[in-house]
Design a protein around this motif. Structure first.
Motif, short mmCIF file in Angstrom:
data_model
loop_
_atom_site.label_atom_id
_atom_site.label_comp_id
_atom_site.label_asym_id
_atom_site.label_seq_id
_atom_site.Cartn_x
_atom_site.Cartn_y
_atom_site.Cartn_z
N THR A 71 -64.16 23.38 29.55
CA THR A 71 -62.68 23.45 29.46
C THR A 71 -62.34 23.06 28.14
OG1 THR A 71 -62.35 21.16 30.38
CG2 THR A 71 -62.38 22.99 31.92
N SER A 72 -62.99 22.67 27.24
CA SER A 72 -62.57 22.34 25.88
C SER A 72 -61.82 23.44 25.13
CB SER A 72 -63.80 21.70 24.99
OG SER A 72 -64.63 22.89 24.82
N ILE A 86 -57.55 16.60 28.58
CA ILE A 86 -56.97 15.61 29.29
C ILE A 86 -57.96 15.14 30.46
CG2 ILE A 86 -54.68 15.99 28.64
CD1 ILE A 86 -54.31 17.58 31.05
N LEU A 87 -59.17 16.15 30.65
CA LEU A 87 -60.00 15.76 31.56
C LEU A 87 -61.25 14.74 31.08
CD1 LEU A 87 -60.92 19.57 32.66
CD2 LEU A 87 -59.98 17.67 34.06
N ASP A 201 -46.79 20.54 30.50
CA ASP A 201 -47.17 21.35 31.55
C ASP A 201 -48.38 20.85 32.34
OD1 ASP A 201 -44.65 22.21 31.85
OD2 ASP A 201 -45.28 24.25 30.57
N LEU A 202 -49.39 20.70 31.56
CA LEU A 202 -50.74 20.48 31.76
C LEU A 202 -50.98 19.11 32.37
CD1 LEU A 202 -53.11 22.32 29.21
CD2 LEU A 202 -52.55 23.30 31.35
N LEU A 203 -50.20 18.27 31.82
CA LEU A 203 -50.33 16.80 32.22
C LEU A 203 -49.48 16.75 33.74
CD1 LEU A 203 -49.57 15.04 28.96
CD2 LEU A 203 -51.41 14.62 30.24
N LYS A 204 -48.57 17.31 33.61
CA LYS A 204 -47.84 17.41 34.93
C LYS A 204 -48.66 17.92 36.12
CE LYS A 204 -44.14 19.91 37.58
NZ LYS A 204 -43.01 20.74 37.36
N THR A 254 -56.34 11.63 26.91
CA THR A 254 -57.26 12.43 26.05
C THR A 254 -58.31 11.61 25.65
OG1 THR A 254 -55.63 11.47 24.32
CG2 THR A 254 -55.24 13.74 25.09
N LEU A 255 -59.36 11.76 24.92
CA LEU A 255 -60.38 11.07 24.33
C LEU A 255 -60.00 9.61 23.70
CD1 LEU A 255 -63.40 10.80 24.20
CD2 LEU A 255 -63.21 12.14 22.27
#
Length: 340
Positions: A71-72, A86-87, A201-204, A254-255
Motif C-alpha cells: 500500500t506504500s 497510515i497502516l 479522507d483516508l484517516l476518516k 503514520t510511522l
C-alpha cells in the motif's frame, strides 16, 4: 470553547506527538521487522495457497509488512512519502504488544510468549485476540480489493489451537462472518486507490473501519480480562475508550507519529501494586499517560459518555483536528523540557 473542560487539557498534554523526523527509519520499525517475511513467497504454500500462521509473531508481523509494502505507493503523493502510510499504526501497535509482553499466555498454563517460546502468540491473550481482527480484516480486505496482487482464494490464516469458531481465516470466511466490517475496510482501500482522496479522507475511513472492528469484536473476548491484574485490566478498558477519542480526532497513524505516541505507553504488563503516576520503573511520560487515561475513563463514566460527545462536537469544528494535533506537539515539547 465553553465545553473544553480541564480534562481535555490533560488528555491533550499526555498524548502529544513529536513530529521530529529521523534519519534512520529502521529504528522506528516494529521488533524483528527486518527478519519477518516481506512477500507472499516467504510463506509456505499448500494446495496453491499461501499459509500464514498468525499465532507466531514473525508471521503475523510479516502480514503487516506485506500490507504496508503493497500500500506504500498510494501514499507517495503525500508529503513524507511512504512513511505517511497510515497502516503503519497497525504494525507498530502489534510490535509494542510483543515487546511489552502482552501477547503471552496470561493464564501461565503454557510457555506461549515467554522466553523459551517468545515468538508464540497466545489465543488467551486479550491483546492478541483483538489485534487478530485488526490484522486479518484489513489484510483480507486488501486482498479482496486487488491491492495485494493475488486472488482472494490464494491465502489462508491458520486457526489457533482452541476456540477456532471465534475467528475467521480467509477472505470468504471473513466476508461471511463480518460482512459489514469487510465492507468498511474495502471502502477505505477504495478511497486509498483514488488519486482524488485527501489524507484527511483516508484517516476518516481508516478510523471508521478500525473502531468498528473493535466495537464488533471486543465483547467476544471480555472473559480474557479476568486473567490479568486489576491495573492491566483497567488499562485494557481505558485503551478502548482512548481509541474512540483518537478516532474523532483522526489521529494520523503514520510511522513517525505512531512511534512517538507509543513512547508514552507502558513498556511492560501492569501488575498488582502498579499505581500511576507512581510506577518507579516507568518514565514520567508513561506514568502521566496511564494516569490521564484513568481520569479520562472516570470522567466519561461520570458523565455518561457526555464528555466524548463534547469531544466529537469540538472535532467537527473546522480546523479543530489540526489545532488539537498542534497542541499535542507543543505541549509534548514543554513536557519534555520540564520532565525529561
Amino acid at each position: 470553547m465553553a465545553f473544553l473542560h480541564p480534562w481535555v487539557c490533560v488528555f491533550v498534554g499526555c498524548f502529544s506527538v513529536s513530529l521530529a523526523g529521523t534519519d534512520n527509519l529502521t529504528t522506528l520499525y516494529p521488533p524483528l521487522w527486518e527478519e519477518s517475511p516481506g512477500q507472499f513467497s516467504d510463506y509456505k504454500v499448500e494446495n496453491g495457497k499461501y499459509i500464514i500462521d498468525p499465532w507466531i509473531y514473525l508471521e503475523r508481523i510479516g502480514a503487516y509488512k506485506i500490507l504496508t509494502n503493497k500500500t506504500s505507493m498510494f501514499f507517495e503523493r503525500f508529503e513524507g512519502g511512504s512513511e505517511e502510510n497510515i497502516l503503519w499504526g497497525l504494525a507498530l501497535q502489534h510490535g509494542w504488544q510483543y515487546s511489552s509482553g502482552r501477547l503471552v499466555d496470561p493464564t501461565q498454563k503454557s510457555n506461549c510468549g515467554y522466553e523459551s517460546n517468545h515468538l508464540c502468540i497466545s489465543v488467551d491473550s486479550w491483546w492478541a485476540d483483538l489485534n487478530y481482527f485488526l490484522c486479518a480484516l484489513p489484510f483480507f480486505a486488501a486482498v479482496d480489493s486487488g491491492i495485494m496482487g493475488i486472488s482472494s482464494d490464494q491465502v489462508l490464516f491458520l486457526p489457533p489451537p482452541v476456540e477456532q469458531t471465534k475467528f475467521c481465516f480467509s477472505v470468504s470466511s471473513c466476508k461471511s462472518s463480518y460482512p459489514e466490517l469487510m465492507r468498511k475496510w474495502n471502502l477505505f482501500y477504495q478511497y486509498m486507490k483514488s488519486p482524488f482522496s485527501s489524507f484527511d479522507d483516508l484517516l476518516k475511513y481508516y478510523w471508521e473501519a478500525h473502531t468498528s472492528t473493535l466495537d464488533a469484536t471486543y465483547r467476544t473476548f471480555e472473559d480474557r480480562i479476568e486473567y490479568y491484574s486489576k491495573p492491566e485490566g483497567d488499562f485494557e478498558r481505558n485503551w478502548l475508550l482512548l481509541v474512540k477519542y483518537l478516532t474523532e480526532m483522526r489521529f494520523p497513524t503514520t510511522l513517525n507519529r505512531t512511534h512517538e505516541f507509543q513512547e508514552g505507553l507502558p513498556p511492560r504488563m501492569l501488575v498488582s501494586g502498579d499505581q500511576p503516576p507512581f510506577i518507579s520503573n516507568f518514565t514520567n511520560l508513561q506514568n502521566t499517560v496511564l494516569f490521564a487515561l484513568d481520569v479520562l475513563y472516570k470522567v466519561d463514566s461520570a458523565t455518561g459518555s457526555f464528555s466524548l460527545t463534547l469531544w466529537k462536537i469540538f472535532m467537527e469544528i473546522p480546523g479543530a483536528r489540526v489545532l488539537a494535533l498542534e497542541i499535542f506537539e507543543e505541549v509534548f515539547k514543554i513536557f519534555n523540557q520540564k520532565w525529561l
